[in-house]
Motif scaffolding. Sequence first.
Motif, PDB file in Angstrom:
ATOM      1  N   ASN A  37       5.799  -6.002   0.896  1.00 36.32           N
ATOM      2  CA  ASN A  37       5.527  -6.006   2.450  1.00 36.32           C
ATOM      3  C   ASN A  37       6.868  -6.118   3.196  1.00 36.32           C
ATOM      4  O   ASN A  37       7.284  -5.596   4.261  1.00 36.32           O
ATOM      5  CB  ASN A  37       4.778  -7.239   2.675  1.00 36.32           C
ATOM      6  CG  ASN A  37       3.337  -7.080   2.222  1.00 36.32           C
ATOM      7  OD1 ASN A  37       2.983  -6.147   2.100  1.00 36.32           O
ATOM      8  ND2 ASN A  37       2.679  -8.496   2.306  1.00 36.32           N
ATOM      9  N   ALA A  86       8.134  -3.227   6.260  1.00 32.25           N
ATOM     10  CA  ALA A  86       8.634  -3.727   7.501  1.00 32.25           C
ATOM     11  C   ALA A  86       9.868  -3.023   7.604  1.00 32.25           C
ATOM     12  O   ALA A  86      10.438  -2.774   8.640  1.00 32.25           O
ATOM     13  CB  ALA A  86       8.578  -5.298   7.477  1.00 32.25           C
ATOM     14  N   ASP A 110       9.488   8.485   7.289  1.00 33.47           N
ATOM     15  CA  ASP A 110       7.930   8.883   7.600  1.00 33.47           C
ATOM     16  C   ASP A 110       7.010   8.956   6.547  1.00 33.47           C
ATOM     17  O   ASP A 110       5.704   8.666   6.707  1.00 33.47           O
ATOM     18  CB  ASP A 110       8.038  10.560   8.162  1.00 33.47           C
ATOM     19  CG  ASP A 110       8.922  10.799   9.422  1.00 33.47           C
ATOM     20  OD1 ASP A 110       9.009   9.867  10.207  1.00 33.47           O
ATOM     21  OD2 ASP A 110       9.488  11.619   9.263  1.00 33.47           O
ATOM     22  N   LYS A 147       3.526   6.806   6.246  1.00 28.97           N
ATOM     23  CA  LYS A 147       3.748   5.533   6.449  1.00 28.97           C
ATOM     24  C   LYS A 147       2.961   4.891   7.573  1.00 28.97           C
ATOM     25  O   LYS A 147       2.603   3.757   7.446  1.00 28.97           O
ATOM     26  CB  LYS A 147       5.318   5.458   7.099  1.00 28.97           C
ATOM     27  CG  LYS A 147       5.661   4.142   7.442  1.00 28.97           C
ATOM     28  CD  LYS A 147       7.058   3.954   8.271  1.00 28.97           C
ATOM     29  CE  LYS A 147       7.384   2.423   8.652  1.00 28.97           C
ATOM     30  NZ  LYS A 147       8.632   2.501   9.266  1.00 28.97           N
ATOM     31  N   GLU A 148       2.507   5.614   8.456  1.00 34.19           N
ATOM     32  CA  GLU A 148       1.416   5.277   9.491  1.00 34.19           C
ATOM     33  C   GLU A 148       0.277   4.418   8.808  1.00 34.19           C
ATOM     34  O   GLU A 148      -0.310   3.574   9.459  1.00 34.19           O
ATOM     35  CB  GLU A 148       1.132   6.363   9.995  1.00 34.19           C
ATOM     36  CG  GLU A 148       0.188   5.851  11.602  1.00 34.19           C
ATOM     37  CD  GLU A 148       1.018   5.201  12.501  1.00 34.19           C
ATOM     38  OE1 GLU A 148       0.346   4.719  13.431  1.00 34.19           O
ATOM     39  OE2 GLU A 148       2.349   5.095  12.485  1.00 34.19           O
ATOM     40  N   ARG A 163       0.215   0.779   8.897  1.00 35.06           N
ATOM     41  CA  ARG A 163       0.366  -0.128  10.372  1.00 35.06           C
ATOM     42  C   ARG A 163      -0.349  -1.193  10.141  1.00 35.06           C
ATOM     43  O   ARG A 163       0.068  -2.312  10.730  1.00 35.06           O
ATOM     44  CB  ARG A 163      -0.082   0.811  11.296  1.00 35.06           C
ATOM     45  CG  ARG A 163      -0.117   0.249  12.643  1.00 35.06           C
ATOM     46  CD  ARG A 163      -0.768   1.107  13.615  1.00 35.06           C
ATOM     47  NE  ARG A 163      -0.115   2.373  14.232  1.00 35.06           N
ATOM     48  CZ  ARG A 163       0.738   2.236  14.949  1.00 35.06           C
ATOM     49  NH1 ARG A 163       0.999   1.300  15.739  1.00 35.06           N
ATOM     50  NH2 ARG A 163       1.345   3.477  15.358  1.00 35.06           N
ATOM     51  N   SER A 164      -1.662  -1.531   9.573  1.00 42.20           N
ATOM     52  CA  SER A 164      -2.394  -2.702   9.692  1.00 42.20           C
ATOM     53  C   SER A 164      -2.885  -3.080   8.240  1.00 42.20           C
ATOM     54  O   SER A 164      -3.638  -4.058   8.202  1.00 42.20           O
ATOM     55  CB  SER A 164      -3.502  -2.588  10.486  1.00 42.20           C
ATOM     56  OG  SER A 164      -4.494  -1.385   9.864  1.00 42.20           O
ATOM     57  N   ARG A 193      -1.332  -4.491   4.630  1.00 43.80           N
ATOM     58  CA  ARG A 193      -0.266  -5.282   3.676  1.00 43.80           C
ATOM     59  C   ARG A 193      -0.828  -5.648   2.405  1.00 43.80           C
ATOM     60  O   ARG A 193      -2.163  -5.769   2.346  1.00 43.80           O
ATOM     61  CB  ARG A 193       0.262  -6.507   4.502  1.00 43.80           C
ATOM     62  CG  ARG A 193       1.086  -6.006   5.705  1.00 43.80           C
ATOM     63  CD  ARG A 193       2.316  -5.137   5.259  1.00 43.80           C
ATOM     64  NE  ARG A 193       3.311  -4.904   6.323  1.00 43.80           N
ATOM     65  CZ  ARG A 193       3.205  -3.806   7.125  1.00 43.80           C
ATOM     66  NH1 ARG A 193       2.127  -2.975   6.974  1.00 43.80           N
ATOM     67  NH2 ARG A 193       4.006  -3.627   8.141  1.00 43.80           N
TER      68      ARG A 193
END
Length: 338
Positions: free
Chosen positions: A74, A78, A83, A169-170, A173-174, A176
């Motif tokens: 994680n 971060a 990309d 990578k997108e 986004r939410s 982990r």
Amino acid sequence: HMNLSIIIPVYRVEATLDRCVESVLRQDFTDFEVILVDDGSPDHCPAICDEWVTRDQRIHVIHQANGGLSDARNTGIAAAQGDYLTFIDSDDWIHAKYLQKLLETIQTTGASVVFCHCALVHEGSAEMIPPTPETPVDEPLTTDAIVYDIEDIWCIMHPAIACAKLYVKELFRSVRFPEGRIHEDEFTTYKILFPQKHLAFTNNALYRYYQRRGSIMHEAWSPRKLDQVAAYREQLAFFSSHAFHAAEKSAVRGLSTMIAINHNSIMTDPSRKHLALAPALRKELAALKKSYPSIIYPRVFTNWCIFNTLHPRLPWALWGCLRVCAIIYCKLRRKALP
């Protein structure tokens, strides 16, 4: 701006870390960053990481207090600037065309995730030393990529490990990894894959998955092994609520298998310290059998668990005979099912 971020968690791997990083730096594709996340390793790994930073400007290191593999990943997510993301465990290594092949596949297919075969390498085998550019021995690469429906490939190959994949990578986004858990991939990967509907696959063994005797997968049983049961339980709830019926059946089989294996480990543990955990597992397996009567795995393993319950009180020979009889009975029942 880097095109691709490689996240490598580091903890107690001083014997294999250099091999891992060297395999990354030998890549044909070069537009990447390497994020070494030192997860409070108590050996020489922090110094090794710092040394690599001085040798290549694409390498960055983050030192943090020990939080486990999920926490380290994680942290890397971060910090990533690329990309695309890929995860490499620090005792594994990759083929020289790993990045190039996965990136080409993800771009030509339009998929958001691509994965490749993993080649298992056991500690002490001849493959422990990867080939150098001067002595290539890797198999020829195929050129064809295959795009699968995610539910189909999940049920066939169960591609749950986070490594050996390239992600947009997108997608993170939410999502982990669950901190404080083991078997973290089983808790996480399906949440990334199933919303995509399709998954690209290149039929090349580009990732070397190192099996060492001291790893989590090979340690003695402890209650934290039940994390895999919890992960399959969450998968089953997800697939059931989203009407992924084939994946739901696969999760039932996986959950029943994990319950039975863990129950067996509890009942055969000479210390007998965790016997209090066994009744809840038997109860859950019985509930699965009731909810999914057409799936044979719960039936087989329920009988297995019953005999494991009796095992400490029975002579070895009688216990073994009972287990064999239960397996034969269940196979006959399977043939009798319509």
